[in-house]
Structures are given as structure tokens and as C-alpha cells.
Design a protein around this motif. Sequence first.
Motif, PDB file in Angstrom:
ATOM      1  N   ALA A 234       0.658  -0.907  -0.425  1.00 12.02           N
ATOM      2  CA  ALA A 234      -0.078  -0.314  -0.121  1.00 12.02           C
ATOM      3  C   ALA A 234       0.427   0.813   0.409  1.00 12.02           C
ATOM      4  N   SER A 237       2.646   1.516  -3.515  1.00  8.06           N
ATOM      5  CA  SER A 237       1.459   2.081  -4.199  1.00  8.06           C
ATOM      6  C   SER A 237       0.621   3.141  -4.140  1.00  8.06           C
ATOM      7  N   ASP A 239      -1.163   3.000  -1.838  1.00  2.33           N
ATOM      8  CA  ASP A 239      -2.946   3.449  -2.049  1.00  2.33           C
ATOM      9  C   ASP A 239      -3.374   3.637  -0.196  1.00  2.33           C
ATOM     10  N   THR A 242      -6.361   1.142   1.637  1.00  2.00           N
ATOM     11  CA  THR A 242      -5.458   0.226   2.169  1.00  2.00           C
ATOM     12  C   THR A 242      -4.753   0.307   3.321  1.00  2.00           C
TER      13      THR A 242
END
Length: 388
Positions: A234, A237, A239, A242
Motif C-alpha cells: 500500500a 502504490s 494506496d 488499504t
Amino acid sequence: MISVTCVAPVNIALIKYWGKRHEDLILPVNDSISMTLSTDELCAKTTVTASETFERNRMWLNGEEVPFEEGSRLQRCLKEVHRLAVAKGSQKVPPSWKLHIASVNNFPTAAGLASSAAGYACLVYSLSRLYDIPLNEELTTVARQGSGSACRSLYGGFVQWHRGALDNGSDSVAKQIAPSDHWPDMHVLILVVNDARKKTASTRGMQQSVKTSQLIKHRVDQVVPDRITKLRQAIRSHDFQTFAEITMKDSNQFHAVALDTYPPCVYMNDVSHSIVSFVHDYNERMGSYHAAYTFDAGPNACLYVLAENVPHLLSAVQKVFPNDLTDGSTYLRGLPIPEVENTESSKIDSLDVHAKNAFRYIIHTKVGEGPSELGAESLLMNGLPLEH
């Protein structure tokens, strides 16, 4: 006389370190991941001065002299740095010279804000600069022996402390996952509920958890490894969805372990639980994760939030937890909050007020870099602490 002054950051764990498999070497029962915070808002500052005229080693913490006892964590860190200096062949400071050390925090000590991590990281980094030792994984094992989480404060950005498997702890090291400029818009609002010293020290709490908690065994074996893998991805990326879910779940489980300890360790209070309820309500209204809470061993909340969402989140916090000092600079501290047009105010208009004057203050900060040397600045004059 030779002197160095350095600053080191606070780190806040996303996947928590709780429990040791070796008390003296401070070897953890599980891996952990943290985010390093900017030293502009929260840091420890340490000056180490070496002189042939000093009769003994001395140290001052926030102006008060503390014992420099044989066998203490402080002494252990110094001995380990001396060992590395000898191994490297460093001759910058004669080994017979004694040290005077002064350290200050710009935030409350032992209030659940990772003061010991910043303090020992700053001590070890300052000693490494004094003895001309490069920052590497071996140095993180020294900081770890002062305060476990200190090893993570030797790096900026996002850091993993590896549990390791060897009995001597040589593979229980901290490694950077990503630098601070990898995710520069990751910000934090620290809601300081109470800045007093916590009732149950982390060291004592961990010992009791390892001895008595059944949940900690399940956490170590079945939960943490998967979360480590997913959180690393996470972070890589960017993210946030998450990232937020894992961070909140792991905070909850850590405090569940604390309560599963016998006698229980209670670190959160009623305001803390109100913050948890607020964040879940806020995220539901926003339609996705816009904020993620985590609580270390104390009642104070760290809310992770992307930079673009800071003004809206703070507005919601101030609506639900109004404070008489919201216009004062002593209440809102740290990075300035940008003035932006609030196009989603309707989503928080119906939020219920939880508590008034619930926080002592709020600190706005962000992901930051690791320790650094300050040059000529010093906390000592002629080997004695300056007035601060």
C-alpha cells in the motif's frame, strides 16, 4: 573538546511493536512498520561533548541530570558505539575521553508520543557523528537496545523493523521501505488528549502482555505477517484506502492485546474512543477512507490524512470536539492549515458534538526525514547544559 548536536524524529507505528522475545537486547516478537514525522514539529535534540578534562560521563534530559549507571540502556548504547568505533578504526575521539550529553524534547516525555524512540535515536545518531560512524543497519541495532522503536527513527519516510531470528539480535534491524519524498502529501493531525506521563509504562505493559495475553500469540503468528506484506504494498502504490484500513485495524488489535493482558493495560480513555467513533462516522459520510486513526500506548490520537483533505478533516474535528482555544496559536500547532473553499461542508453539518475542550492541543505535521546534524548549535556550554 569535541562537540556535535543533532536532531532526530518521532516515528508513529502503523503496525505496532508490542512484546519482546529478549528483554535485554530488546528483540521484538513481531515485525513493525512506522512513519517518521517531520522534525520541524516534533523532535529530540541532543548535544554530545567529549573532553579530556571531564572526570566522568554525565547526562541531562530536559535540564534534569539523569543517572549514567553501569548496565543501563544509556551505558549499553555508549558501549556499542565504542565497539563500532574501534572496529572501524575511528580515531576522531580518544576512547579515554568522557562525555557530557544534553537532550531535550520539544514535546511531552512519556505521554505516548514516542519520546523515548526519538531520544535514543538522537543519542545514538549524535554518538555516531562524534565517532565518525556511518548510518547503517548495524547502527539501528544499537538504537534498538536503548528503546526498541528508536531503531525506526534513524530513517525517514516509512520504515520496517524486522523481528529477526538470531538469538544475538544482529538481524533485528530497521530498514527503510520508502523515503519521505515517496509520499510527501501524507500528513498527520495529532490530537493531544493528555500529555501527562502514562500510568503503565510500555516496558512493563509489554512484559505482562507476553506473559498473560492469549491474543498476542494469535496476533504474532496469524495476523501481523499478512498485514506487513499488504501495508508495504500500500505504501509503495500510494494506496491510502488499504493503508487506512490496516492502520486502524492494527491499532485496535494492539489495544485489544493490552486489555487482554492481566491485569489489563488501559491506555485509551473515553475521549480516545470518541475519536475512533468520529473517524468511522466521518469516513462513512465521505464515502471512503479520508482519515485513519492510530493510538500508541496512550490516549492521544494520530490521524493520518492526505494533504488535500487536511482542512476538511480539521473542520470536522473542530465541529465534533469544539474548543474554547481554537483561535489561539497554542491550540493549533505545527504546519499552517491552508484556507480552502469547503465544497463538502454539508457532509459534516449533522455530525454530533462529542465533547467540548477534549484536547489540550492539536499538532499538524507530515512525513519527514531522518536525523540530521545541526552544525555549531549546542545545548552545552563548557560541558554544562544551557538554560532552555
